[in-house]
Design a protein around this motif. Structure first.
Motif, PDB file in Angstrom:
ATOM      1  N   LYS A   1       9.492 -54.396 -14.149  1.00 43.37           N
ATOM      2  CA  LYS A   1      10.233 -54.400 -12.892  1.00 43.37           C
ATOM      3  C   LYS A   1      11.654 -54.889 -13.137  1.00 43.37           C
ATOM      4  CE  LYS A   1       9.847 -55.802  -8.046  1.00 43.37           C
ATOM      5  NZ  LYS A   1       9.080 -56.615  -7.068  1.00 43.37           N
ATOM      6  N   GLY A   2      12.610 -54.189 -12.536  1.00 43.68           N
ATOM      7  CA  GLY A   2      14.009 -54.533 -12.743  1.00 43.68           C
ATOM      8  C   GLY A   2      14.741 -54.807 -11.452  1.00 43.68           C
ATOM      9  N   LEU A   3      15.832 -55.536 -11.606  1.00 43.69           N
ATOM     10  CA  LEU A   3      16.737 -55.847 -10.503  1.00 43.69           C
ATOM     11  C   LEU A   3      18.072 -55.182 -10.786  1.00 43.69           C
ATOM     12  CD1 LEU A   3      17.885 -57.554  -8.089  1.00 43.69           C
ATOM     13  CD2 LEU A   3      18.190 -59.420  -9.739  1.00 43.69           C
ATOM     14  N   ILE A   4      18.585 -54.445  -9.824  1.00 42.49           N
ATOM     15  CA  ILE A   4      19.949 -53.909  -9.920  1.00 42.49           C
ATOM     16  C   ILE A   4      20.796 -54.727  -8.963  1.00 42.49           C
ATOM     17  CG2 ILE A   4      21.437 -51.903  -9.599  1.00 42.49           C
ATOM     18  CD1 ILE A   4      19.037 -50.118 -10.205  1.00 42.49           C
ATOM     19  N   ALA A   5      21.682 -55.563  -9.519  1.00 42.38           N
ATOM     20  CA  ALA A   5      22.502 -56.480  -8.719  1.00 42.38           C
ATOM     21  C   ALA A   5      23.866 -55.855  -8.462  1.00 42.38           C
ATOM     22  CB  ALA A   5      22.664 -57.815  -9.449  1.00 42.38           C
ATOM     23  N   VAL A   6      24.241 -55.770  -7.182  1.00 41.84           N
ATOM     24  CA  VAL A   6      25.507 -55.156  -6.791  1.00 41.84           C
ATOM     25  C   VAL A   6      26.295 -56.125  -5.919  1.00 41.84           C
ATOM     26  CG1 VAL A   6      24.530 -52.832  -6.919  1.00 41.84           C
ATOM     27  CG2 VAL A   6      24.520 -54.057  -4.740  1.00 41.84           C
ATOM     28  N   ASN A   7      27.592 -55.890  -5.818  1.00 37.83           N
ATOM     29  CA  ASN A   7      28.427 -56.744  -4.983  1.00 37.83           C
ATOM     30  C   ASN A   7      28.080 -56.549  -3.506  1.00 37.83           C
ATOM     31  OD1 ASN A   7      31.189 -57.183  -3.352  1.00 37.83           O
ATOM     32  ND2 ASN A   7      31.169 -58.477  -5.170  1.00 37.83           N
TER      33      ASN A   7
ATOM     34  N   CYS B   1      17.792 -57.455 -15.389  1.00 35.15           N
ATOM     35  CA  CYS B   1      18.763 -57.199 -14.312  1.00 35.15           C
ATOM     36  C   CYS B   1      19.878 -56.317 -14.834  1.00 35.15           C
ATOM     37  CB  CYS B   1      19.334 -58.529 -13.808  1.00 35.15           C
ATOM     38  SG  CYS B   1      20.727 -58.356 -12.653  1.00 35.15           S
ATOM     39  N   VAL B   2      20.129 -55.212 -14.159  1.00 36.02           N
ATOM     40  CA  VAL B   2      21.324 -54.401 -14.420  1.00 36.02           C
ATOM     41  C   VAL B   2      22.407 -54.961 -13.508  1.00 36.02           C
ATOM     42  CG1 VAL B   2      22.323 -52.099 -14.516  1.00 36.02           C
ATOM     43  CG2 VAL B   2      19.863 -52.410 -14.865  1.00 36.02           C
ATOM     44  N   PHE B   3      23.377 -55.621 -14.106  1.00 38.73           N
ATOM     45  CA  PHE B   3      24.368 -56.357 -13.328  1.00 38.73           C
ATOM     46  C   PHE B   3      25.598 -55.478 -13.102  1.00 38.73           C
ATOM     47  CE2 PHE B   3      27.458 -59.741 -12.420  1.00 38.73           C
ATOM     48  CZ  PHE B   3      26.722 -60.511 -11.532  1.00 38.73           C
ATOM     49  N   LEU B   4      25.727 -54.941 -11.882  1.00 35.41           N
ATOM     50  CA  LEU B   4      26.826 -54.028 -11.563  1.00 35.41           C
ATOM     51  C   LEU B   4      27.937 -54.723 -10.779  1.00 35.41           C
ATOM     52  CD1 LEU B   4      24.903 -50.763 -10.589  1.00 35.41           C
ATOM     53  CD2 LEU B   4      25.791 -51.471 -12.816  1.00 35.41           C
ATOM     54  N   ASP B   5      27.899 -56.037 -10.727  1.00 33.72           N
ATOM     55  CA  ASP B   5      28.940 -56.829 -10.071  1.00 33.72           C
ATOM     56  C   ASP B   5      29.872 -57.396 -11.141  1.00 33.72           C
ATOM     57  OD1 ASP B   5      30.366 -58.162  -8.119  1.00 33.72           O
ATOM     58  OD2 ASP B   5      28.691 -59.379  -7.412  1.00 33.72           O
ATOM     59  N   LYS B   6      30.939 -58.075 -10.699  1.00 37.64           N
ATOM     60  CA  LYS B   6      31.840 -58.771 -11.622  1.00 37.64           C
ATOM     61  C   LYS B   6      31.826 -60.280 -11.381  1.00 37.64           C
ATOM     62  CE  LYS B   6      35.092 -54.979 -12.453  1.00 37.64           C
ATOM     63  NZ  LYS B   6      36.519 -54.592 -12.474  1.00 37.64           N
ATOM     64  N   ASP B   7      30.852 -60.747 -10.629  1.00 35.71           N
ATOM     65  CA  ASP B   7      30.733 -62.163 -10.309  1.00 35.71           C
ATOM     66  C   ASP B   7      30.156 -62.895 -11.519  1.00 35.71           C
ATOM     67  OD1 ASP B   7      30.024 -64.694  -9.347  1.00 35.71           O
ATOM     68  OD2 ASP B   7      29.596 -63.936  -7.346  1.00 35.71           O
TER      69      ASP B   7
ATOM     70  N   ILE C   1      20.744 -42.063 -20.274  1.00 34.71           N
ATOM     71  CA  ILE C   1      20.956 -42.690 -21.584  1.00 34.71           C
ATOM     72  C   ILE C   1      20.977 -44.207 -21.450  1.00 34.71           C
ATOM     73  CG2 ILE C   1      22.516 -42.875 -23.564  1.00 34.71           C
ATOM     74  CD1 ILE C   1      23.551 -40.041 -22.802  1.00 34.71           C
ATOM     75  N   TYR C   2      21.625 -44.697 -20.383  1.00 43.08           N
ATOM     76  CA  TYR C   2      21.666 -46.140 -20.152  1.00 43.08           C
ATOM     77  C   TYR C   2      20.270 -46.669 -19.834  1.00 43.08           C
ATOM     78  CZ  TYR C   2      23.728 -50.588 -18.525  1.00 43.08           C
ATOM     79  OH  TYR C   2      24.076 -51.911 -18.348  1.00 43.08           O
ATOM     80  N   ALA C   3      19.540 -45.969 -18.994  1.00 44.75           N
ATOM     81  CA  ALA C   3      18.179 -46.394 -18.648  1.00 44.75           C
ATOM     82  C   ALA C   3      17.294 -46.446 -19.891  1.00 44.75           C
ATOM     83  CB  ALA C   3      17.589 -45.444 -17.608  1.00 44.75           C
ATOM     84  N   GLU C   4      17.429 -45.470 -20.754  1.00 43.99           N
ATOM     85  CA  GLU C   4      16.647 -45.441 -21.993  1.00 43.99           C
ATOM     86  C   GLU C   4      16.966 -46.652 -22.869  1.00 43.99           C
ATOM     87  OE1 GLU C   4      13.622 -43.953 -24.135  1.00 43.99           O
ATOM     88  OE2 GLU C   4      14.403 -42.934 -22.353  1.00 43.99           O
ATOM     89  N   HIS C   5      18.256 -47.011 -22.943  1.00 39.70           N
ATOM     90  CA  HIS C   5      18.674 -48.184 -23.722  1.00 39.70           C
ATOM     91  C   HIS C   5      18.071 -49.463 -23.151  1.00 39.70           C
ATOM     92  CE1 HIS C   5      21.246 -51.120 -25.740  1.00 39.70           C
ATOM     93  NE2 HIS C   5      21.560 -51.593 -24.544  1.00 39.70           N
ATOM     94  N   ILE C   6      18.100 -49.590 -21.835  1.00 44.14           N
ATOM     95  CA  ILE C   6      17.571 -50.798 -21.184  1.00 44.14           C
ATOM     96  C   ILE C   6      16.080 -50.937 -21.446  1.00 44.14           C
ATOM     97  CG2 ILE C   6      17.104 -51.863 -18.945  1.00 44.14           C
ATOM     98  CD1 ILE C   6      19.783 -50.552 -17.999  1.00 44.14           C
ATOM     99  N   VAL C   7      15.326 -49.875 -21.188  1.00 39.05           N
ATOM    100  CA  VAL C   7      13.877 -49.924 -21.339  1.00 39.05           C
ATOM    101  C   VAL C   7      13.489 -50.203 -22.798  1.00 39.05           C
ATOM    102  CG1 VAL C   7      11.773 -48.535 -21.212  1.00 39.05           C
ATOM    103  CG2 VAL C   7      13.426 -48.496 -19.324  1.00 39.05           C
TER     104      VAL C   7
END
Length: 288
Positions: A2-8, A61-67, A277-283
């Protein structure tokens, strides 16, 4: 898994929404169900000498924020971030990016950091040095910003003086104008490997950003283009990077490195499924 995608929590546009939607779908297709949660809703803090966050039960966590603070605290709770807090920190500050890449064999335009000011001083001697070293036109950038916002061009001393007054209380930099205005290369690097590249051209602005009207066209990798992009991403510790590269007289210059570069534009230009491609790298990394 299970993953978390964190966004601003306070900004979204078509590109950010597409980013999170595509990543969620591609990760889900690989057995990693994901929740998209805004960082301001994660309840992140410190209590009794320990970090906490409302992020229990997630494997990554895929961190898509800049915090950067939120990223560091999430890591402190034991969560694996893509990209890491340190990588986000180094990319978020454009001058810090350049400092971190010094000595790494990467060519960069001559760049001068703004002085740190605690009050609204004038500094003609500093600007004399900028003028002498960089000439005109000179690029003036806020060190924090994306999509071409906070990037200006001073064509003479009067414009340079005006930009100094406008930005003097904010971190910014002065950079030698390099290449052809409105043109650069965007290269996506995932897991240390350059996977897609396009040339961006904006006929109406010296900034090449697609969000400002630039157009992207797929290009093949030269040895130099691949080397600059991959070396920059590796030096900054990035799982995922958008590397912007200028060209002048056949020589490449690194312009910026983005830790959460949008991929919808380069997917359209190249036909590459960057999200997959990114998802494959993460998994792959989580299953190690």
């Amino acid at each position: 898994m299970k993953g978390l995608i964190a966004v601003n929590g306070y900004f979204e546009n078509a590109s950010t929404l597409a980013q999170e939607r595509e990543l969620k779908a591609e990760l889900g297709a690989r057995g990693a169900a994901c929740d998209v949660i805004k960082t301001n809703a994660l309840g992140i803090g410190v209590r009794g000498g320990e970090a906490y966050a409302d992020a229990d039960g997630y494997d990554f966590c895929v961190f898509l924020d800049k915090d950067v603070t939120a990223a560091r605290l999430l890591e402190t709770t034991g969560l694996r971030l893509f990209n890491t807090a340190e990588a986000v920190r180094l990319c978020d500050d454009k001058m810090l990016t350049f400092a971190a890449l010094c000595g790494k064999g990467i060519n960069m335009p001559e760049t001068i950091s703004s002085p740190l000011m605690y009050c609204e001083n004038d500094d003609p001697a500093f600007l004399d040095g900028v003028e002498r070293r960089l000439g005109y036109p000179v690029v003036v950038k806020k060190v924090y910003g994306s999509m071409g916002r906070g990037v200006f061009l001073a064509k003479n001393r009067a414009e340079l003086d005006a930009l100094f007054v406008r930005l003097r209380m904010e971190p910014h930099l002065y950079q030698k104008f390099t290449g052809r205005g409105g043109e650069d290369y965007r290269v996506i690097v995932i897991g240390g490997r350059a996977v897609a590249a396009m040339k961006r051209v904006n006929e109406n602005d010296f900034r090449s950003n697609l969000e400002l009207g630039g157009e992207g066209t797929a290009v093949g990798f030269t040895e130099d283009l691949r080397s600059v992009a991959e070396r920059a991403a590796a030096s900054l510790g990035l799982d995922y990077a958008g590397v912007d590269i200028l060209e002048e007289n056949g020589k490449l210059f690194l312009c910026e490195v983005n830790s959460n570069a949008f991929f919808s534009g380069i997917e359209r230009a190249t036909g590459k499924n960057v999200a997959a491609i990114y998802a494959e790298h993460i998994v792959k990394n989580i299953r190690k």
